[in-house]
Design a protein around this motif. Structure first.
Motif, PDB file in Angstrom:
ATOM      1  N   LEU B  27       3.025   5.266  -0.701  1.00 53.77           N
ATOM      2  CA  LEU B  27       3.633   3.995  -0.336  1.00 53.77           C
ATOM      3  C   LEU B  27       3.549   3.773   1.174  1.00 53.77           C
ATOM      4  O   LEU B  27       3.148   2.699   1.639  1.00 53.77           O
ATOM      5  CB  LEU B  27       5.099   4.015  -0.781  1.00 53.77           C
ATOM      6  N   PHE B  28       3.903   4.801   1.947  1.00 53.61           N
ATOM      7  CA  PHE B  28       3.898   4.640   3.400  1.00 53.61           C
ATOM      8  C   PHE B  28       2.587   5.080   4.043  1.00 53.61           C
ATOM      9  O   PHE B  28       2.336   4.771   5.207  1.00 53.61           O
ATOM     10  CB  PHE B  28       5.093   5.366   4.009  1.00 53.61           C
ATOM     11  N   ALA B  29       1.745   5.799   3.274  1.00 54.81           N
ATOM     12  CA  ALA B  29       0.441   6.180   3.813  1.00 54.81           C
ATOM     13  C   ALA B  29      -0.444   4.940   3.959  1.00 54.81           C
ATOM     14  O   ALA B  29      -1.307   4.884   4.830  1.00 54.81           O
ATOM     15  CB  ALA B  29      -0.233   7.197   2.910  1.00 54.81           C
ATOM     16  N   PHE B  30      -0.210   3.929   3.098  1.00 55.62           N
ATOM     17  CA  PHE B  30      -1.009   2.704   3.163  1.00 55.62           C
ATOM     18  C   PHE B  30      -0.244   1.567   3.844  1.00 55.62           C
ATOM     19  O   PHE B  30      -0.678   0.427   3.826  1.00 55.62           O
ATOM     20  CB  PHE B  30      -1.430   2.261   1.752  1.00 55.62           C
ATOM     21  N   ASN B  31       0.937   1.882   4.409  1.00 54.98           N
ATOM     22  CA  ASN B  31       1.771   0.832   5.007  1.00 54.98           C
ATOM     23  C   ASN B  31       1.374   0.608   6.461  1.00 54.98           C
ATOM     24  O   ASN B  31       1.229   1.550   7.235  1.00 54.98           O
ATOM     25  CB  ASN B  31       3.240   1.241   4.904  1.00 54.98           C
ATOM     26  N   ASP B  32       1.224  -0.663   6.830  1.00 57.41           N
ATOM     27  CA  ASP B  32       0.761  -1.003   8.172  1.00 57.41           C
ATOM     28  C   ASP B  32       1.927  -0.992   9.160  1.00 57.41           C
ATOM     29  O   ASP B  32       2.381  -2.039   9.613  1.00 57.41           O
ATOM     30  CB  ASP B  32       0.084  -2.381   8.140  1.00 57.41           C
ATOM     31  N   GLY B  33       2.406   0.168   9.510  1.00 55.85           N
ATOM     32  CA  GLY B  33       3.493   0.272  10.474  1.00 55.85           C
ATOM     33  C   GLY B  33       3.676   1.718  10.867  1.00 55.85           C
ATOM     34  O   GLY B  33       3.585   2.606  10.012  1.00 55.85           O
ATOM     35  N   ARG B  34       3.899   1.969  12.166  1.00 57.00           N
ATOM     36  CA  ARG B  34       4.010   3.352  12.604  1.00 57.00           C
ATOM     37  C   ARG B  34       5.371   3.941  12.249  1.00 57.00           C
ATOM     38  O   ARG B  34       5.536   5.150  12.143  1.00 57.00           O
ATOM     39  CB  ARG B  34       3.756   3.445  14.113  1.00 57.00           C
ATOM     40  N   ILE B  35       6.364   3.035  12.082  1.00 54.09           N
ATOM     41  CA  ILE B  35       7.702   3.518  11.734  1.00 54.09           C
ATOM     42  C   ILE B  35       7.828   3.583  10.219  1.00 54.09           C
ATOM     43  O   ILE B  35       7.535   2.611   9.516  1.00 54.09           O
ATOM     44  CB  ILE B  35       8.779   2.592  12.320  1.00 54.09           C
ATOM     45  N   VAL B  36       8.236   4.761   9.722  1.00 52.96           N
ATOM     46  CA  VAL B  36       8.342   4.949   8.278  1.00 52.96           C
ATOM     47  C   VAL B  36       9.695   4.458   7.811  1.00 52.96           C
ATOM     48  O   VAL B  36      10.675   5.197   7.792  1.00 52.96           O
ATOM     49  CB  VAL B  36       8.127   6.427   7.916  1.00 52.96           C
TER      50      VAL B  36
END
Lengths: 289, 269
Positions: B27-36
């Motif tokens: 989910l967050f590996a493909f998310n466009d944002g440095r903050i998880v």
């Protein structure tokens, strides 16, 4: 037949010797060394005679050792309790309510998370529980809370959550195995004789599966006492457990004698607690016969 | 099967708890944002690009593969010896020898690592990838022995006796009859110990010489918040890899049971 028995023993020994010698050299000998080191006189980067018990005396004199040991015990006992209590119903479900052809698939599903990188799983909990992390941001977004919970700031709680997740499958499997061995006709007999489902469970199923529960307790308790990664990543090094203490004594302070004494004391405590569980189990079973 | 809606619901919740963190990985590996954190910002593959560009990571992966291949091979070979000796032959001292081999299962890993470290330092063996392999074989061996013992146990002894009666030697019987029949067990032992070695942290961290090792590298990177997304990308690939390895191991284990005509009694461990 004596000669053929002798021949069989020789073949057996010949076959077992490579793995056994490996374990002797790389496990038994190092453990013996630690045992000897723990009663030698140590200093910064040095170790030697005479023999002394001062390393162990120090464990009782400095409060840091006892508080870390107690904290380790507290965390791993809490984790053991949580994992075993959560695991029992799931093991019961798979054993009693899943059709035999699908049991292997369920066990496979339960064990998969265990085989994924341990460091990554622990580190993930840090991003999940952290300040404005996944839990905080999700709850703020759906409007449950206004202020971040920052669960991570509670080091003990975060460690217990993380370790309970990491060791969950360990607890399910032994309980499942013992549930599978329960003779189903005993349960029918219990109910035929007028016991309710709940009473049958408490008086028949639970006692019969106690060995599995004890096995689950031991298999979770022993490795969690020695966990190193979780206190480092989750506790941020602020709430060290016994493994972190051994590391800092051995590698940072470089007092191998004192470090060995802590390791020996830790093994002793782990052994004693395990023995208590095993004896409890024996007494429990003794009462049944 | 009896219906148990309450237990069934609990089982679903339990699986969600188990899989929660693993679902978060992609989910967050493909998310466009440095903050998880939520909300998600849209799809990107740049964390994967960033990860593949990391030279240290490549080195770490190569080292870890070397270690895992060697440890899995050695542990499985030693495991075959131990399993064959315990299942097929009777000899005095069996519980003690087997107990010693299985000890790493019930000893905190930190103690195993420190004991080995103390000895290696005192006899002056320099720390290297080789010393990590020594440690990994030790902690992989109990798993190999457990898997292989069950493989050897499901073997029909009369097949061996028939082969010996027909004039084959002990060794050729082992090679032509026993080995092919336990091959699925050997493969599943190899895959499981390989996975354990790749994931292992404590021994890799303390018995290494500062050469990058995958698990140690990941551990270090998670301390820098900016590196977390690319580590999640790496984690996603590692999870996929582990699941493939396990599925293959499970396939071989089941085929082994089917081959020897046994009954499936459940998963590993």
């Amino acid at each position: 037949m004596a000669s053929s028995q002798g021949k069989e023993a020789r073949t057996g020994w010949l076959l077992i010797s490579p793995p056994a010698i490996y374990a002797l050299l790389l496990l038994a000998a190092p453990l013996a060394t630690v045992l000897i080191y723990s009663v030698l006189t140590g200093g910064r980067g040095e170790i030697g005679l005479p023999f002394t018990l001062s390393n162990f005396a120090e464990l009782f004199q400095k409060p840091i050792y006892q508080s870390v040991m107690l904290r380790s015990l507290y965390v791993s006992l809490a984790v053991t309790f949580v994992t075993v209590v959560l695991a029992y119903p799931i093991a019961y479900f798979v054993s009693f309510h899943v059709s035999p052809s699908k049991k292997a698939l369920w066990l496979f599903l339960i064990t998969i998370p265990f085989w994924t990188s341990y460091v990554i799983r622990v580190a993930l909990w840090r991003t999940i529980l952290g300040y404005e992390g996944i839990v905080d941001s999700a709850l703020i977004n759906i409007g449950v809370i206004n202020e971040p919970l920052n669960i991570l700031s509670n080091g003990m709680l975060s460690m217990i959550i993380t370790l309970s997740h990491a060791y969950a499958p360990f607890a399910v499997l032994p309980i499942f195995v013992s549930l599978e061995k329960v003779d189903r006709s005993l349960l029918e007999a219990g109910q035929d004789l007028g016991e309710s489902r709940l009473m049958t469970f408490i008086r028949v199923t639970l006692p019969l599966t106690m060995p599995g529960v004890i096995a689950a307790v031991l298999i979770v308790f022993i490795p969690t006492v020695g966990d190193y990664v979780t206190p480092e990543l989750i506790g941020g090094g602020k709430v060290p457990l016994i493994a972190n203490l051994i590391e800092s004594q051995m590698l940072k302070i470089r007092d191998q004698a004192q470090g060995s004494a802590i390791a020996v004391a830790a093994m002793f405590v782990v052994g004693m607690v395990s023995l208590v569980f095993v004896l409890l189990n024996r007494r429990f079973l003794g009462g049944q016969k | 099967m009896k219906k148990a809606p309450f237990l069934g619901g609990y089982a679903i919740l339990y699986l969600l708890f188990l899989y929660g963190p693993i679902i978060i990985l992609p989910l967050f590996a493909f998310n466009d944002g440095r903050i998880v954190a939520f909300p998600l910002n849209g799809f990107t593959t740049r964390w994967f690009t960033e990860m593949f560009a990391d030279a240290q990571l490549k080195k770490a992966l190569l080292n870890s593969l070397t270690i895992a291949l060697s440890s899995a091979t050695l542990a499985t070979v030693l495991g075959v010896f131990a399993a064959r000796a315990t299942v097929r032959y009777r000899w005095p001292g069996k519980p003690a020898a087997l107990g010693l081999i299985m000890v790493p299962l019930v000893l905190p890993e930190m103690i195993v690592a420190m004991a080995l470290l103390v000895v290696l330092l005192s006899i002056g063996i320099p720390l290297s990838i080789f010393t990590i392999i020594l440690g990994h074989v030790l902690i992989c061996m109990p798993f190999a022995v457990a898997i292989l013992t069950s493989a050897f146990q499901s073997l029909d002894r009369s097949l061996e006796e028939a082969s010996l009666d027909l004039g084959e030697t002990q060794w050729s019987t082992f090679r032509l009859i026993v080995l092919p029949l336990v091959m699925p067990g050997i493969l599943s032992s190899f895959l499981i110990t390989f996975t354990i070695s790749i994931d292992e942290f404590i021994i890799s961290n303390f018995l290494g010489s500062g050469q990058p090792i995958l698990s140690v590298y990941i551990f270090g990177q998670f301390r820098f918040p900016a590196k977390v997304p690319s580590m999640l990308a790496l984690g996603t690939l590692l999870v996929l890899f582990s699941i493939c390895m396990l599925a293959i191991a499970e396939y071989f284990r089941r085929r082994g049971i089917a081959k020897t005509g046994g009954k499936d009694t459940g998963g590993f461990l």
